[in-house]
Design a protein around this motif. Structure first.
Motif, PDB file in Angstrom:
ATOM      1  N   GLY A 144       0.821  -1.204   0.000  1.00 55.71           N
ATOM      2  CA  GLY A 144       0.000   0.000   0.000  1.00 55.71           C
ATOM      3  C   GLY A 144       0.852   1.249   0.000  1.00 55.71           C
ATOM      4  O   GLY A 144       2.035   1.228   0.364  1.00 55.71           O
ATOM      5  N   SER A 148      -2.259   4.584   3.249  1.00 51.99           N
ATOM      6  CA  SER A 148      -2.923   3.294   3.035  1.00 51.99           C
ATOM      7  C   SER A 148      -1.968   2.116   3.160  1.00 51.99           C
ATOM      8  O   SER A 148      -2.394   0.972   2.976  1.00 51.99           O
ATOM      9  CB  SER A 148      -3.584   3.272   1.645  1.00 51.99           C
ATOM     10  N   LEU A 153      -1.969   1.613   8.586  1.00 53.51           N
ATOM     11  CA  LEU A 153      -3.352   1.297   8.978  1.00 53.51           C
ATOM     12  C   LEU A 153      -3.366   0.529  10.298  1.00 53.51           C
ATOM     13  O   LEU A 153      -4.242   0.755  11.153  1.00 53.51           O
ATOM     14  CB  LEU A 153      -4.032   0.491   7.881  1.00 53.51           C
TER      15      LEU A 153
END
Length: 330
Positions: A144, A148, A153
């Motif tokens: 990612g 992201s 995350l």
């Protein structure tokens, strides 16, 4: 760190720290020994066990045969399960672990949020309320872009799941990417009745003060933790980071040299003697298998006799190629 609740331990001093060692025994033998708090096997080739004290870590080893890791304490050990959570406790110490399929929780952030909320609530129900050391193993950790990226995350979800759990100070921790099922998140910890002493490295910015470029949510961990009896240092994942910046991009040997300097700085900051010995088990997480011979040789030169478990793992920043963590006993 969080204060332990009033209990039968309240008027006693800190117990002797768990003994962490690498052993060439089978799991059944180690689990049968008195005082075994937890046993860890590494990689897909190890046999499984229903004992809650057994955990297969989804990191392949670069050595065969590979040892198991054993945690042993003074005192009788009890163990059990609490939903998906496995635990064991004895002598004033607690092991707890969770394994989750991220797809069941909406992805990395949701899985981390659930894992940390579950661990938080379980620990708060125990006498052993002081979390000292946490390990996080996440699949495809660097996949990612930008905010992201899966690790970022994870950091978002971890902070949400913790809430105010570590308002008085963070534990030591490691976060490494494994090459097993990309949806598997594994989190386990060591907690105790008594609080430890968090240690920072003067060569590095404290992780929770990282600037915005490293994500919306700064990683929440201390660089190390002196355990309550003050005779053991639990060392967090240590990479070639100086200040807050990654050093020596693309150069594994130079990164490893920088890590060794960081470790010595950390020992000095903790008031521990310099260097490591045969009772100081370490792990080396190496991103590329081709780098293992040079990593192994450099560690033999600089840390002669020190037990080092070489594991195939990705550091939380894609430009970092190797990371070390482990234990230093007085």
């Amino acid at each position: 760190m969080l204060e332990g609740c009033e209990s039968r331990w309240a008027d006693t001093g800190p117990a002797r720290a768990p003994r962490i060692s690498y052993r060439m025994n089978d799991a059944a033998t180690l689990l049968a020994e008195p005082g075994t708090l937890a046993v860890f096997g590494f990689g897909s080739g190890v046999a499984d066990s229903d004992d809650p004290r057994w955990l297969r870590v989804p990191l392949e080893t670069f050595d065969a045969p590979a040892p198991l890791e054993a945690w042993q304490v003074d005192g009788q050990v009890q163990h059990g399960r609490h939903g998906a959570l496995r635990w064991s406790a004895g002598g004033g110490w607690l092991f707890a672990a969770l394994e989750l399929d991220e797809r069941e929780y909406g992805g990395p952030a949701g899985a981390a949020r659930f894992a940390y909320a579950q661990l938080r609530d379980f620990i708060r129900s125990r006498d052993e309320q002081n979390v000292l050391r946490i390990w996080n193993y996440q699949g495809a950790i660097n996949r990612g872009d930008g905010d992201s990226e899966r690790y970022k995350l994870f950091c978002d979800g971890r902070a949400e799941g913790c809430g105010d759990w570590f308002a008085h100070g963070y534990p030591a921790a490691t976060a490494i990417g494994h090459h097993g099922d990309a949806n598997l998140l594994q989190v386990y910890l060591l907690a105790g009745v008594h609080a430890g002493t968090a240690v920072e490295n003067p060569r590095q910015v404290s992780a929770w003060r990282y600037p915005r470029q490293y994500g919306r949510t700064s990683p929440g961990f201390a660089r190390a933790m002196r355990l309550p009896a003050q005779d053991v240092l639990a060392i967090s994942g240590t990479a070639a980071v100086v200040g807050h910046a990654s050093a020596h991009e693309g150069d594994t040997a130079a990164q490893l040299d920088e890590i060794l300097v960081n470790l010595e700085s950390l020992l000095a900051s903790a008031g521990m003697p310099a260097g490591f010995d045969t009772h100081a088990p370490l792990k080396a997480y190496v991103r590329h298998g081709a780098d293992v011979p040079r990593v192994r040789e450099k560690l033999r030169q600089h840390l002669p006799g020190v037990p080092v478990l070489l594991l195939h793992g990705d550091v939380c920043r894609s430009e970092l190629l190797v990371e070390l963590d482990g234990w230093r006993y007085l």
